[in-house]
Design a protein around this motif. Structure first.
Motif, PDB file in Angstrom:
ATOM      1  N   CYS A 392       0.842  -1.194   0.000  1.00  0.00           N
ATOM      2  CA  CYS A 392       0.000   0.000   0.000  1.00  0.00           C
ATOM      3  C   CYS A 392       0.873   1.238   0.000  1.00  0.00           C
ATOM      4  O   CYS A 392       2.059   1.181   0.336  1.00  0.00           O
ATOM      5  CB  CYS A 392      -0.960   0.012   1.194  1.00  0.00           C
ATOM      6  SG  CYS A 392      -0.164   0.079   2.811  1.00  0.00           S
ATOM      7  N   CYS A 393       0.292   2.379  -0.370  1.00  0.00           N
ATOM      8  CA  CYS A 393       1.038   3.638  -0.526  1.00  0.00           C
ATOM      9  C   CYS A 393       0.455   4.714   0.372  1.00  0.00           C
ATOM     10  O   CYS A 393      -0.765   4.819   0.523  1.00  0.00           O
ATOM     11  CB  CYS A 393       0.994   4.106  -1.985  1.00  0.00           C
ATOM     12  SG  CYS A 393       1.714   2.916  -3.152  1.00  0.00           S
ATOM     13  N   HIS A 398      -1.610   7.170  -5.456  1.00  0.00           N
ATOM     14  CA  HIS A 398      -0.478   6.337  -5.842  1.00  0.00           C
ATOM     15  C   HIS A 398      -0.823   4.853  -5.702  1.00  0.00           C
ATOM     16  O   HIS A 398      -1.636   4.466  -4.874  1.00  0.00           O
ATOM     17  CB  HIS A 398       0.753   6.663  -5.002  1.00  0.00           C
ATOM     18  CG  HIS A 398       1.448   7.925  -5.435  1.00  0.00           C
ATOM     19  ND1 HIS A 398       0.789   9.132  -5.536  1.00  0.00           N
ATOM     20  CD2 HIS A 398       2.733   8.171  -5.790  1.00  0.00           C
ATOM     21  CE1 HIS A 398       1.643  10.068  -5.935  1.00  0.00           C
ATOM     22  NE2 HIS A 398       2.827   9.502  -6.103  1.00  0.00           N
ATOM     23  N   GLN A 399      -0.154   4.041  -6.526  1.00  0.00           N
ATOM     24  CA  GLN A 399      -0.329   2.590  -6.557  1.00  0.00           C
ATOM     25  C   GLN A 399       1.044   1.936  -6.432  1.00  0.00           C
ATOM     26  O   GLN A 399       2.028   2.431  -6.973  1.00  0.00           O
ATOM     27  CB  GLN A 399      -0.984   2.175  -7.876  1.00  0.00           C
ATOM     28  CG  GLN A 399      -0.955   0.697  -8.192  1.00  0.00           C
ATOM     29  CD  GLN A 399      -1.994  -0.075  -7.423  1.00  0.00           C
ATOM     30  OE1 GLN A 399      -3.162   0.271  -7.414  1.00  0.00           O
ATOM     31  NE2 GLN A 399      -1.579  -1.151  -6.771  1.00  0.00           N
ATOM     32  N   CYS A 400       1.110   0.832  -5.710  1.00  0.00           N
ATOM     33  CA  CYS A 400       2.363   0.087  -5.600  1.00  0.00           C
ATOM     34  C   CYS A 400       2.538  -0.765  -6.854  1.00  0.00           C
ATOM     35  O   CYS A 400       1.707  -1.618  -7.154  1.00  0.00           O
ATOM     36  CB  CYS A 400       2.369  -0.784  -4.349  1.00  0.00           C
ATOM     37  SG  CYS A 400       3.865  -1.786  -4.157  1.00  0.00           S
ATOM     38  N   TYR A 401       3.642  -0.525  -7.604  1.00  0.00           N
ATOM     39  CA  TYR A 401       3.965  -1.294  -8.793  1.00  0.00           C
ATOM     40  C   TYR A 401       5.268  -2.049  -8.565  1.00  0.00           C
ATOM     41  O   TYR A 401       6.210  -1.512  -7.978  1.00  0.00           O
ATOM     42  CB  TYR A 401       4.130  -0.381 -10.010  1.00  0.00           C
ATOM     43  CG  TYR A 401       2.849   0.279 -10.476  1.00  0.00           C
ATOM     44  CD1 TYR A 401       1.940  -0.406 -11.274  1.00  0.00           C
ATOM     45  CD2 TYR A 401       2.570   1.598 -10.137  1.00  0.00           C
ATOM     46  CE1 TYR A 401       0.774   0.198 -11.709  1.00  0.00           C
ATOM     47  CE2 TYR A 401       1.402   2.212 -10.572  1.00  0.00           C
ATOM     48  CZ  TYR A 401       0.516   1.511 -11.358  1.00  0.00           C
ATOM     49  OH  TYR A 401      -0.640   2.108 -11.789  1.00  0.00           O
ATOM     50  N   CYS A 410       5.875   3.087  -5.007  1.00  0.00           N
ATOM     51  CA  CYS A 410       4.586   3.767  -5.162  1.00  0.00           C
ATOM     52  C   CYS A 410       4.707   4.843  -6.235  1.00  0.00           C
ATOM     53  O   CYS A 410       5.557   5.736  -6.134  1.00  0.00           O
ATOM     54  CB  CYS A 410       4.152   4.381  -3.830  1.00  0.00           C
ATOM     55  SG  CYS A 410       3.785   3.163  -2.549  1.00  0.00           S
ATOM     56  N   SER A 413       1.558   6.174 -11.936  1.00  0.00           N
ATOM     57  CA  SER A 413       1.328   5.282 -13.063  1.00  0.00           C
ATOM     58  C   SER A 413       2.620   4.551 -13.375  1.00  0.00           C
ATOM     59  O   SER A 413       3.690   4.940 -12.901  1.00  0.00           O
ATOM     60  CB  SER A 413       0.831   6.059 -14.301  1.00  0.00           C
ATOM     61  OG  SER A 413       1.804   7.008 -14.704  1.00  0.00           O
ATOM     62  N   PRO A 431       0.722  -4.271 -10.700  1.00  0.00           N
ATOM     63  CA  PRO A 431       0.192  -3.572  -9.522  1.00  0.00           C
ATOM     64  C   PRO A 431       0.013  -4.521  -8.351  1.00  0.00           C
ATOM     65  O   PRO A 431      -0.399  -5.667  -8.532  1.00  0.00           O
ATOM     66  CB  PRO A 431      -1.142  -3.006 -10.010  1.00  0.00           C
ATOM     67  CG  PRO A 431      -1.536  -3.890 -11.140  1.00  0.00           C
ATOM     68  CD  PRO A 431      -0.284  -4.384 -11.780  1.00  0.00           C
ATOM     69  N   SER A 434      -4.038  -2.113  -3.376  1.00  0.00           N
ATOM     70  CA  SER A 434      -5.022  -1.146  -3.868  1.00  0.00           C
ATOM     71  C   SER A 434      -4.402   0.230  -4.049  1.00  0.00           C
ATOM     72  O   SER A 434      -3.460   0.591  -3.347  1.00  0.00           O
ATOM     73  CB  SER A 434      -6.199  -1.050  -2.896  1.00  0.00           C
ATOM     74  OG  SER A 434      -6.785  -2.314  -2.676  1.00  0.00           O
ATOM     75  N   ARG A 435      -4.949   1.000  -4.984  1.00  0.00           N
ATOM     76  CA  ARG A 435      -4.528   2.388  -5.155  1.00  0.00           C
ATOM     77  C   ARG A 435      -5.096   3.221  -4.004  1.00  0.00           C
ATOM     78  O   ARG A 435      -6.262   3.089  -3.642  1.00  0.00           O
ATOM     79  CB  ARG A 435      -5.019   2.939  -6.485  1.00  0.00           C
ATOM     80  CG  ARG A 435      -4.591   4.381  -6.754  1.00  0.00           C
ATOM     81  CD  ARG A 435      -5.070   4.831  -8.127  1.00  0.00           C
ATOM     82  NE  ARG A 435      -4.424   4.107  -9.190  1.00  0.00           N
ATOM     83  CZ  ARG A 435      -3.256   4.444  -9.737  1.00  0.00           C
ATOM     84  NH1 ARG A 435      -2.609   5.521  -9.289  1.00  0.00           N
ATOM     85  NH2 ARG A 435      -2.745   3.732 -10.712  1.00  0.00           N
ATOM     86  N   THR A 436      -4.272   4.084  -3.446  1.00  0.00           N
ATOM     87  CA  THR A 436      -4.709   4.926  -2.336  1.00  0.00           C
ATOM     88  C   THR A 436      -5.585   6.064  -2.861  1.00  0.00           C
ATOM     89  O   THR A 436      -5.150   6.827  -3.728  1.00  0.00           O
ATOM     90  CB  THR A 436      -3.504   5.509  -1.587  1.00  0.00           C
ATOM     91  OG1 THR A 436      -2.705   4.432  -1.105  1.00  0.00           O
ATOM     92  CG2 THR A 436      -3.946   6.363  -0.416  1.00  0.00           C
TER      93      THR A 436
END
Length: 596
Positions: A392-393, A398-401, A410, A413, A431, A434-436
């Motif tokens: 998580c970020c 932001h999304q964790c990639y 984070c 994109s 990914p 979840s995206r924050t």
């Protein structure tokens, strides 16, 4: 020797403890028990595959060198038989080899179509990987043993040089596309025929259950009573209909009912004590979980309720029917019986930022969309830190990639194959978590550009604002003196007003508080200039007016000159003329050196 061996796996708890203690199941004495059965044909193999579905992943993990749980079980079975003193010649090795070949053939037929040298890209709601997997068929079987798996990719070249085995990646979610990659084989969990057959079988079963009220036999021969049968049938109907009171509503615990009222939602578990109905569940911490940062298991307890999941309104869309908002901190407010919109805040009366002056009732429709929970800022990864473990970020939006299976960051994109710097490693961009969402705004403090109708309709100082219910001046609001009169004031007191003959005011407020005529930007600006039309300043201001620049970009402006002059017409159609400064006689100081 004419009889075959049926394997019985350990309970899930015992198996989990062994895996957690990093002990190989193949070395444990109690992995499998020898039992005699009268048949062991293709039907038995298929039954065995389905019966051990819940334990399959753990077995394969513990018995990785052997790749398949059945092979591991047979080896242990032979060991037990030999230790018990049974003559080894009793086991027909050719028969067991035939069984294994049939098992592989069945597994290939049960899997969907595969594609060589192509990687399937899924929207990453969940994924995992296993090492030392011998072939794509075994990888497919592992996918079918995992309820969350929708597709798989077997990678031959993932292991060190000299190792003949590969790596199996299990993936979940909606497929986004395909990417060429040498040495891989990708496929789906289900073949198209299997999917259609499953749908038809489910429909037929539901129809049969609706007509049956008598006692029916269970799988192992134990009969159910009519009352128990009715309860199961009612639960099945509730799953299909999704509108039964026994099913859980949005936000409620569905652990007991295992079904959901809202169409398109499924009951997913967070832990052993809580489950909730959502359209999508991503394993790991959920930034929207306002209770705790503990991760969600996302195990589906029941089938998805029939129908499409609700798509909440976004932007200026009408939210009257869906009664929910996509953006964090927004809530659906009613304007009238025909239109509603998602807003941060709503006060009955005119909305200064709306496109028209028609009043709002501000009746709330549905709950406010929550923003990121307070724990997200402290518990989730900051930008630049590894997020592959936290999943998580901390930063909104932001999304964790994943860059690889060992590192993730984070980012807003990510584009597969990109590099953070010249010569750096390429990003996988899978990914994780979840995206924050954005943090909810201070609703009451939301201000911006006002509608074009505000300067034309709202009252100025001294005008009666009773009918219009809005004001132009900054920080003023329409307050009523009585049922016939109201004016725009910064504040109002019910005490006798010394500026109004000591008369008392009702002080009931009508409409919103104004933040000025912010028709071009917020906060509003009034700009003025003094110029000499006959000098260079005249042509310069005319050029500014044509370009809508300088003071003409302000919300309001005035130009002053000592002589008549017309600069032209503004972009919004206003004729700009100079305000004449009256001529004033200039005096002389006592020492005769200065004018005033």
């Amino acid at each position: 020797a004419e009889r075959a061996i049926s394997l019985r796996l350990l309970s899930a708890d015992a198996m989990a403890k062994q895996v957690e203690g990093e002990r190989s199941l193949c070395d444990q004495h109690d992995v499998a028990l020898l039992e005699r059965s009268t048949a062991f044909d293709e039907n038995d193999i298929v039954s065995e595959i389905h019966d051990t579905k819940a334990h399959g992943m753990l077995v394969r993990r513990a018995c990785a060198p052997l790749a398949a749980a059945l092979v591991c079980g047979l080896v242990v079975a032979f060991t037990h038989a030999w230790a018990a003193g049974a003559p080894f010649r009793q086991f027909d090795m050719g028969r067991f080899a035939s069984i294994l070949m049939k098992k592989n053939e069945l597994a290939e037929r049960m899997c969907g179509p595969t594609t060589k040298d192509v990687d399937y890209i899924f929207m990453g709601t969940w994924f995992t990987q296993f090492d030392q997997v011998d072939n794509a068929s075994t990888c497919c079987t592992m996918c079918k043993s995992e309820p969350r798996c929708d597709g798989f990719t077997w990678v031959r070249s993932a292991m060190p040089p000299g190792d003949t085995l590969g790596q199996c990646w299990l993936k979940s979610g909606r497929m986004l596309g395909k990417k060429a990659k040498l040495g891989v084989i990708s496929g789906f969990r289900e073949a198209p025929f299997d999917i259609e057959y499953a749908k038809a079988a489910a429909a037929q079963k539901a129809a049969q259950e609706g007509d049956e009220d008598d006692v029916s036999a269970s799988k192992d021969g134990v009969h159910q009573g009519a009352g128990e049968r009715s309860a199961d049938s009612a639960r099945s109907v509730a799953h299909n209909a999704g509108h039964d009171d026994r099913c859980a509503a949005a936000g409620a615990n569905c652990m007991e009912s295992t079904c959901c009222r809202e169409p398109g939602t499924t009951c997913f578990t967070k832990d052993a004590y809580w489950a909730q109905c959502t359209a999508v569940c991503i394993p790991g911490p959920n930034p929207l979980d306002q209770v705790s940062p503990l991760p969600w298991e996302c195990k589906a307890l029941g089938p998805r309720t029939k129908g499409d999941a609700k798509v909440c309104a976004d932007g200026e869309q009408d939210c009257s029917k869906v009664q929910c908002c996509a953006q964090a901190g927004k809530q659906c407010f009613e304007k009238n019986t025909t239109f509603s919109q998602c807003k941060d805040f709503c006060q009955p009366g005119a909305d200064l930022m709306a496109q028209d002056w028609l009043p709002w009732t501000c009746k709330t429709l549905g709950p406010k969309t929550p923003g990121a929970a307070p724990w997200v800022r402290e518990s989730c990864s900051q930008n630049g830190a590894d997020c592959s473990k936290t999943r998580c970020c901390a930063e909104p939006g932001h999304q964790c990639y994943l860059q690889s299976q060992y590192w993730g960051e984070c980012k807003p994109s990510c584009h597969p194959g990109e590099s953070s710097y010249v010569g750096g490693p390429l990003w996988d961009c899978t990914p994780v978590g979840s995206r924050t969402p954005a943090v909810a705004n201070d609703a009451a403090g939301t201000k911006g550009i006002v509608g074009q109708w505000v300067p034309k309709r709202c009252a100025t100082l001294g005008e009666n604002c009773l009918d219009v219910g809005c004001c132009q001046e900054v920080n003023t609001k329409c307050y009523l003196k009585n049922k016939f009169w109201g004016i725009c004031k910064a504040k109002c007191s019910t005490d006798p007003d010394p500026y109004d003959g000591n008369k008392t005011w009702d002080c009931t407020s009508v409409g919103p508080r104004s933040w000025g005529l912010s028709v071009k930007g917020y906060p509003s600006l009034l700009c003025i200039t003094l110029y000499m039309p006959s000098r260079y300043e005249g042509p310069l201001l005319k050029a500014h007016l044509e370009a809508n620049a300088g003071i003409f970009a302000c919300d309001g402006y005035e130009v002053f000159a000592a002589e008549n002059d017309t600069l032209g017409t503004s972009t919004d159609g206003v004729l700009v003329e100079a305000v004449i400064i009256p001529k004033i006689e200039v005096g002389v100081s006592q020492d005769g050196t200065a004018g005033n």
